[in-house]
Design an enzyme around this catalytic site. Structure first.
Site, short mmCIF file in Angstrom:
data_model
loop_
_atom_site.label_atom_id
_atom_site.label_comp_id
_atom_site.label_asym_id
_atom_site.label_seq_id
_atom_site.Cartn_x
_atom_site.Cartn_y
_atom_site.Cartn_z
N LYS A 1 43.16 86.33 61.24
CA LYS A 1 43.29 86.50 62.68
C LYS A 1 42.10 85.89 63.42
O LYS A 1 40.95 86.02 63.00
CB LYS A 1 43.40 87.99 62.99
CG LYS A 1 43.74 88.35 64.44
CD LYS A 1 43.92 89.86 64.54
CE LYS A 1 44.22 90.31 65.96
NZ LYS A 1 44.40 91.78 66.03
N SER B 1 48.37 93.51 68.25
CA SER B 1 47.80 92.23 68.62
C SER B 1 47.77 91.24 67.45
O SER B 1 47.56 90.04 67.66
CB SER B 1 46.36 92.41 69.14
OG SER B 1 45.50 92.94 68.15
N SER C 1 47.66 97.70 66.02
CA SER C 1 47.70 96.23 65.97
C SER C 1 47.91 95.62 64.60
O SER C 1 48.12 94.42 64.49
CB SER C 1 46.42 95.65 66.58
OG SER C 1 46.45 95.79 67.98
#
Length: 529
Positions: free
Chosen positions: A113, A194, A218
């Site tokens: 990420k 997210s 997330s």
């Protein structure tokens, strides 16, 4: 945070497909792919038998990304490819040829990420144009661990900008640097956030495994919505140093995978005490380097599982999956108990959690930016950059959450200390509830089904969620595929008190092996096609 929240060496003959065959997007489900749904163990077997190399595997994933992520259905989950990926893979192949294999992750491509520092040619931006050009001076602690384990850093994934902590009207999986990521199951649907890029990429077989981060939902929400296993570890099990933060109290990175076994492999590889993250000291003597020894098909036998009461009052399609999941638990020897977890947690106002995040975000982001070479050195600078570049940085939604955070005081503020005390009281409430009912885990529907991408109105309520109790308490949480409704995945959750990952992995694995609900995406254009 979830508000709802290229062949340079070796032969790949036995894998049945040459990289060149990945040039088209021939069918609804895409072209045949040699590594479709392949596991870490299977990849290791191919390399051990000389049927593949890390270079050939890495090249296939790069080709897959070019074919499916940037062309074809254009999932848009990978924000940046690592220009050093093939050279890393070649070095690891050389080690293997010399008789050195570091472990199960040796030569395995991993996506990370884009809020996690990598001390290389890739940027770390949290998806924000304000941070474009930010190249970390060194790896985050968990990336150092990942490299030591022999993994190949394949690239960075898109995310909800600032881990979905920019606006109360935001659209998950959108960032000003990366644009909008799509759900690979139905392309007009949102893959959640997210860790949207990590979730969509892993589901679409663009990598072997990925890393996400979570503050509240997330990891588990995009894992659930993308038909994956996601583990949100106990806060402190994985270091957070070198990760663009939201909350020192709730933040953690974690694995996102297509199987419990693969998630467990990654989980153990990245644990360890980090002097730069004091919370990890709490894991000393508790963390393990191998969680795969807890993969037990009988892991549910004799266990007592508490199911959140309110989850029995949901959309019929989800309710059907929940009832089936409960039947599987009971068939595997577990006792299911109905509990009212959310009612027990009512004394903790959701506002308290938000206040903690606002204060800690300002403090953490200011500290992070001060250590960079960027022109923006504070949260106030970020806000000013966005205002000056509104058409590019804020074309759909604004930055009211950033503004609220910037208006807060320091971490000695009474409002902060009282709010933190309230949220952390969840630990005792949850532990007491589990003790009262003699529970081994609390469970339920991880998250509602994927909602439609709506850049005009933003995210909307898509049903139940079980992320917040484990998030505010810092407790571990695992989601496993529970099935599909109208082609959209949903996940089933297991969480318990701190450092109970071994027991949760055993239960999650037993459920996974009894249910086999993971299905690869078909990349449908919309629900009707």
């Amino acid at each position: 945070m979830n508000r709802r929240k290229f062949l340079q060496a070796g032969s790949l003959t036995s894998l049945g497909v040459a990289a060149a065959s990945l040039s088209g997007w021939a069918t609804t489900a895409g072209p045949a792919f040699a590594l479709e749904e392949i596991t870490i163990a299977q990849l290791q077997e191919k390399m051990q038998q000389g049927q593949a190399t890390s270079v050939s595997i890495t090249q296939l994933y790069i080709n897959r990304i070019k074919t499916m992520d940037r062309q074809g259905p254009k999932i848009n989950s990978v924000i940046e490819l690592n220009p050093e990926a093939l050279s890393i893979a070649a070095a690891l192949d050389k080690e293997r040829k010399q008789g050195r294999v570091r472990g199960p992750l040796h030569g395995i491509p991993v996506l990370v990420k884009d809020n996690i520092n990598t001390g290389d040619q890739m940027m770390t931006t949290a998806g924000a144009l304000a941070l474009a050009g930010n190249k970390a001076k060194e790896d985050a602690f968990i990336i150092k661990q990942l490299r030591l384990a022999g993994a190949v850093l394949l690239g960075k994934t898109n995310l909800s900008e600032w881990a979905n902590f920019r606006s109360e009207n935001s659209t998950s999986a959108w960032s000003s640097r990366g644009g909008q990521t799509k759900c690979p199951y139905i392309l007009d649907r949102n893959p959640s956030g997210s860790s949207s890029g990590s979730g969509a990429a892993t589901a679409a077989n663009l990598c072997a495994i990925s890393i996400g981060t979570e503050t509240d939902g997330s990891i588990v929400a995009p894992a659930s919505i993308n038909g994956l296993v996601g583990i949100k570890p106990t806060v402190g099990l994985w270091s957070r140093s070198g990760i663009i933060p939201i909350s020192a109290t709730q933040d953690t990175a974690g694995p996102m995978a297509r199987s419990v076994q693969d998630a467990a492999i990654l989980l153990g590889a990245l644990t360890g005490v980090d002097a730069a993250d004091g919370v990890t000291k709490e894991s000393d003597g508790k963390y393990l380097k191998d969680y795969t020894k807890f993969l037990d098909k009988n892991g549910l036998k004799g266990k007592r599982i508490g199911i959140e009461k309110s989850h029995y009052k949901v959309y019929p399609g989800l309710l059907g999956l929940l009832k089936e999941a409960i039947s599987i638990l009971e068939a595997q020897g577990a006792t299911v108990v109905e509990v009212d977890l959310f009612k027990a947690l009512e004394p903790i106002e959701r506002r308290a959690e938000f206040q903690v995040l606002l204060y800690e975000f300002k403090d953490g982001v200011n500290r992070y930016l001060a250590g960079t070479d960027l022109k923006v050195r504070t949260l106030e600078d970020v806000i000013a950059f966005n205002n000056a570049n509104e058409s590019r940085a804020m074309p759909f939604f604004k930055q009211e959450t950033l503004i609220k955070a910037n208006g807060k005081g320091d971490l000695n503020s009474k409002e902060y200390t009282e709010s933190k005390e309230k949220t952390l009281s969840s630990r005792k409430i949850i532990a007491d509830l589990m003790a009262e009912h003699k529970l081994d885990a609390l469970s339920g529907i991880t998250n509602g089904l994927a909602c439609c991408i709506d850049l005009v109105n933003g995210d909307y309520d898509n049903g139940p969620s079980l992320s917040t109790p484990a998030a505010i308490s810092g407790f571990p949480h695992i989601t496993v595929p529970m099935g599909l409704v109208h082609g959209l995945p949903a996940g089933f959750s297991f969480f318990a008190t701190a450092y109970q990952e071994p027991q949760l992995i055993a239960m999650a694995y037993a459920y996974e092996q009894a249910s086999h609900k993971r299905q690869a995406p078909t990349f449908k254009k919309d629900l009707l096609g």
